[in-house]
Design a protein around this motif. Sequence first.
Motif, PDB file in Angstrom:
ATOM      1  N   TYR A 197      35.379  32.346  54.125  1.00 57.51           N
ATOM      2  CA  TYR A 197      36.582  32.759  54.852  1.00 57.51           C
ATOM      3  C   TYR A 197      37.304  31.552  55.463  1.00 57.51           C
ATOM      4  N   ASP A 198      36.528  30.551  55.884  1.00 62.89           N
ATOM      5  CA  ASP A 198      37.149  29.342  56.433  1.00 62.89           C
ATOM      6  C   ASP A 198      37.942  28.596  55.369  1.00 62.89           C
ATOM      7  N   ASP A 199      37.487  28.676  54.104  1.00 61.70           N
ATOM      8  CA  ASP A 199      38.198  27.979  53.028  1.00 61.70           C
ATOM      9  C   ASP A 199      39.477  28.717  52.616  1.00 61.70           C
ATOM     10  N   PHE A 200      39.400  30.044  52.543  1.00 64.37           N
ATOM     11  CA  PHE A 200      40.539  30.808  52.009  1.00 64.37           C
ATOM     12  C   PHE A 200      41.363  31.502  53.098  1.00 64.37           C
ATOM     13  N   GLY A 201      40.725  31.843  54.218  1.00 60.15           N
ATOM     14  CA  GLY A 201      41.454  32.497  55.289  1.00 60.15           C
ATOM     15  C   GLY A 201      41.961  33.878  54.887  1.00 60.15           C
ATOM     16  N   GLY A 202      43.130  34.235  55.398  1.00 63.28           N
ATOM     17  CA  GLY A 202      43.707  35.542  55.094  1.00 63.28           C
ATOM     18  C   GLY A 202      44.109  35.712  53.644  1.00 63.28           C
ATOM     19  N   ASN A 203      44.217  34.607  52.880  1.00 61.07           N
ATOM     20  CA  ASN A 203      44.579  34.721  51.462  1.00 61.07           C
ATOM     21  C   ASN A 203      43.475  35.340  50.614  1.00 61.07           C
ATOM     22  N   ALA A 204      42.270  35.484  51.200  1.00 57.76           N
ATOM     23  CA  ALA A 204      41.189  36.136  50.462  1.00 57.76           C
ATOM     24  C   ALA A 204      41.540  37.581  50.120  1.00 57.76           C
ATOM     25  N   MET A 205      42.462  38.174  50.867  1.00 54.84           N
ATOM     26  CA  MET A 205      42.878  39.546  50.572  1.00 54.84           C
ATOM     27  C   MET A 205      43.531  39.653  49.197  1.00 54.84           C
ATOM     28  N   TRP A 206      44.116  38.547  48.701  1.00 57.42           N
ATOM     29  CA  TRP A 206      44.729  38.581  47.368  1.00 57.42           C
ATOM     30  C   TRP A 206      43.683  38.786  46.281  1.00 57.42           C
ATOM     31  N   ALA A 207      42.478  38.290  46.490  1.00 56.24           N
ATOM     32  CA  ALA A 207      41.407  38.513  45.516  1.00 56.24           C
ATOM     33  C   ALA A 207      41.013  39.979  45.474  1.00 56.24           C
ATOM     34  N   VAL A 208      40.919  40.607  46.653  1.00 52.86           N
ATOM     35  CA  VAL A 208      40.583  42.035  46.705  1.00 52.86           C
ATOM     36  C   VAL A 208      41.680  42.868  46.043  1.00 52.86           C
ATOM     37  N   MET A 209      42.930  42.551  46.343  1.00 47.16           N
ATOM     38  CA  MET A 209      44.039  43.285  45.742  1.00 47.16           C
ATOM     39  C   MET A 209      44.067  43.101  44.225  1.00 47.16           C
ATOM     40  N   THR A 210      43.711  41.902  43.755  1.00 53.23           N
ATOM     41  CA  THR A 210      43.689  41.656  42.311  1.00 53.23           C
ATOM     42  C   THR A 210      42.671  42.533  41.609  1.00 53.23           C
ATOM     43  N   VAL A 211      41.478  42.654  42.204  1.00 49.08           N
ATOM     44  CA  VAL A 211      40.439  43.499  41.603  1.00 49.08           C
ATOM     45  C   VAL A 211      40.890  44.953  41.552  1.00 49.08           C
ATOM     46  N   VAL A 212      41.504  45.429  42.622  1.00 46.53           N
ATOM     47  CA  VAL A 212      41.950  46.827  42.665  1.00 46.53           C
ATOM     48  C   VAL A 212      43.024  47.097  41.611  1.00 46.53           C
ATOM     49  N   VAL A 213      43.908  46.114  41.395  1.00 48.91           N
ATOM     50  CA  VAL A 213      45.062  46.337  40.528  1.00 48.91           C
ATOM     51  C   VAL A 213      44.714  46.166  39.047  1.00 48.91           C
ATOM     52  N   VAL A 214      43.902  45.158  38.701  1.00 50.86           N
ATOM     53  CA  VAL A 214      43.734  44.797  37.287  1.00 50.86           C
ATOM     54  C   VAL A 214      42.509  45.425  36.637  1.00 50.86           C
ATOM     55  N   PHE A 215      41.568  45.951  37.400  1.00 48.18           N
ATOM     56  CA  PHE A 215      40.352  46.492  36.788  1.00 48.18           C
ATOM     57  C   PHE A 215      40.673  47.825  36.128  1.00 48.18           C
ATOM     58  N   GLU A 216      40.521  47.879  34.804  1.00 50.78           N
ATOM     59  CA  GLU A 216      40.843  49.075  34.025  1.00 50.78           C
ATOM     60  C   GLU A 216      39.608  49.610  33.313  1.00 50.78           C
ATOM     61  N   TYR A 217      39.801  50.736  32.605  1.00 49.26           N
ATOM     62  CA  TYR A 217      38.674  51.431  31.973  1.00 49.26           C
ATOM     63  C   TYR A 217      38.106  50.649  30.798  1.00 49.26           C
ATOM     64  N   THR A 218      38.972  50.073  29.962  1.00 48.54           N
ATOM     65  CA  THR A 218      38.514  49.355  28.780  1.00 48.54           C
ATOM     66  C   THR A 218      38.615  47.859  29.000  1.00 48.54           C
ATOM     67  N   VAL A 219      37.885  47.123  28.160  1.00 51.59           N
ATOM     68  CA  VAL A 219      37.900  45.660  28.251  1.00 51.59           C
ATOM     69  C   VAL A 219      39.288  45.127  27.915  1.00 51.59           C
ATOM     70  N   GLY A 220      39.918  45.674  26.887  1.00 54.45           N
ATOM     71  CA  GLY A 220      41.229  45.198  26.477  1.00 54.45           C
ATOM     72  C   GLY A 220      42.286  45.386  27.554  1.00 54.45           C
ATOM     73  N   ALA A 221      42.264  46.543  28.217  1.00 54.31           N
ATOM     74  CA  ALA A 221      43.233  46.787  29.279  1.00 54.31           C
ATOM     75  C   ALA A 221      43.009  45.843  30.456  1.00 54.31           C
ATOM     76  N   THR A 222      41.742  45.573  30.797  1.00 55.65           N
ATOM     77  CA  THR A 222      41.449  44.643  31.891  1.00 55.65           C
ATOM     78  C   THR A 222      41.876  43.229  31.536  1.00 55.65           C
ATOM     79  N   LEU A 223      41.558  42.788  30.315  1.00 55.14           N
ATOM     80  CA  LEU A 223      41.971  41.452  29.886  1.00 55.14           C
ATOM     81  C   LEU A 223      43.489  41.312  29.874  1.00 55.14           C
ATOM     82  N   SER A 224      44.174  42.348  29.421  1.00 56.58           N
ATOM     83  CA  SER A 224      45.630  42.306  29.372  1.00 56.58           C
ATOM     84  C   SER A 224      46.224  42.100  30.762  1.00 56.58           C
ATOM     85  N   LYS A 225      45.740  42.874  31.732  1.00 49.27           N
ATOM     86  CA  LYS A 225      46.273  42.745  33.085  1.00 49.27           C
ATOM     87  C   LYS A 225      45.861  41.432  33.743  1.00 49.27           C
ATOM     88  N   CYS A 226      44.626  41.001  33.501  1.00 50.71           N
ATOM     89  CA  CYS A 226      44.158  39.748  34.106  1.00 50.71           C
ATOM     90  C   CYS A 226      44.968  38.562  33.602  1.00 50.71           C
TER      91      CYS A 226
END
Length: 501
Positions: A89-118
Amino acid sequence: MEKEASSKLEWRINVPEGTSKRLEPESGLVGKIWLGLKGSMGGLISKVWRVLEKVWNLGVADPRKVIHCIKVGLALSTVSLLYYMRPLYDDFGGNAMWAVMTVVVVFEYTVGATLSKCINRATGTFLAGALGVGIHWVADQSGDKMKPIILGISVFLFASAATFSRFIPAVKARFDYGAMIFILTFSFISVSGFRVVELFELAQQRLSTIGIGTSLCILVTMLFCPIWAGCELHLLIYQNMEKLADSLDGCVVEYFEDNGKLNTSEEDLSKKVQGYKCVLNSKATEESMANFAKWEPTHGRFNFRHPWKQYLKIGASLRNCAYYIETLNSSISSEIQAQAPPCITKHLGDKCLRVSSYSTNVLKELALTIKKMKKSSRIDFRVAEMNFAVQELQDALKSLPSQLIMSSLSTVEESTEAQAVPTETADVAPVIMVLPLVTVVSLLAEIAARIGEVVDAVEELANVAEFKPAKDRKRRQNQPNNKLISDNLNRQTISRTNPQV
């Protein structure tokens, strides 16, 4: 004594079963409230139980959905360590929330859909961040008065251009999400950079947190029970062929009342007949799966450059066939249905059943080819059987006028009042009655032609995807049968051209 006797008295009524039932006195206000609450709680519990039962059945029917939920929870729990662990947390601070938001947004049911969004999110963020930092540097060099003007013009130009790119079909199909992320990130950096001094550090931290989130999603979705979009598309095409074959066979069997052939109940037969609807409604699913499958690496029997577009051609051919089966089912299920004479129904019914049976065999053979990814040694024989049955059906349809004349003559001879019945009425009535049967015959011939297009599409896929070749032994076994069928067709052609022979 009278009070004790009255307190022991009870009222009973006789019921139709021969017994008596005790009448209970009406309860008070508290009792009514308790009964109301009891009924409400019982209804609520029963509704919750039904919902839980549906959820349980959904998980049992497809356990991969439960596995996907577990993978999402695992990814979110892991990425949350950026907040829970003090050094991170000291390294990233409040920007760590972007990692959480990324996981919520890009994680899909299939591998192809996840790779596409990532890949779209990482690429869009990187390009927008680099461009935003560059524009911000140019604006700083231009002075305080020109800085907001340059930033405003850059946001207008790049946001407009990126939005227009989303209307391009090729970009919209594969990079629509990346274009949206580019607009969001560039606008965010341009606006926030006007007030933030350490803009480069801010962009670096957010890019790194998004990279951590996308990398974690890719690792989890590929290493733990991966669900490949290519395999899903492959299985969908196979299932559609099976459903189409069952639907065609069920329609014809239902029309000619030969339910004993399938050895199934009317409910099961009705479900099979409605299978063509799944084929008609699968276009959007096929296109999305084919798009996501292009992002996936080599897996199982599928290479990175596997011809996924060819699956869309097969799906389109199957839908063309399904449209004719839908028309056939509508014609069979029509409420206004004239009954053809028994002799004509027998004359065409057997041949219609043969065409349906051979067409079904071709579809099931193609489904087996798709499933095993192996060229069939019997497909030529199956197609020859289907074409031969269609030719016989067309010849029987051409001989229908003579059958109608014989039916009309027999109707006139059996009539006791032949003189009172005009000849034209006796001739026209069988023609009107046989029209629904002729419609069924014509649709079956068209369905066989559409199945031929499916055969061509599957053979093209087998050649492009390099399916395993068929064994020569089976091909040699089928050669005499193919020759026999072709000889029969040649004899029929000669007899039609030379009727005196």
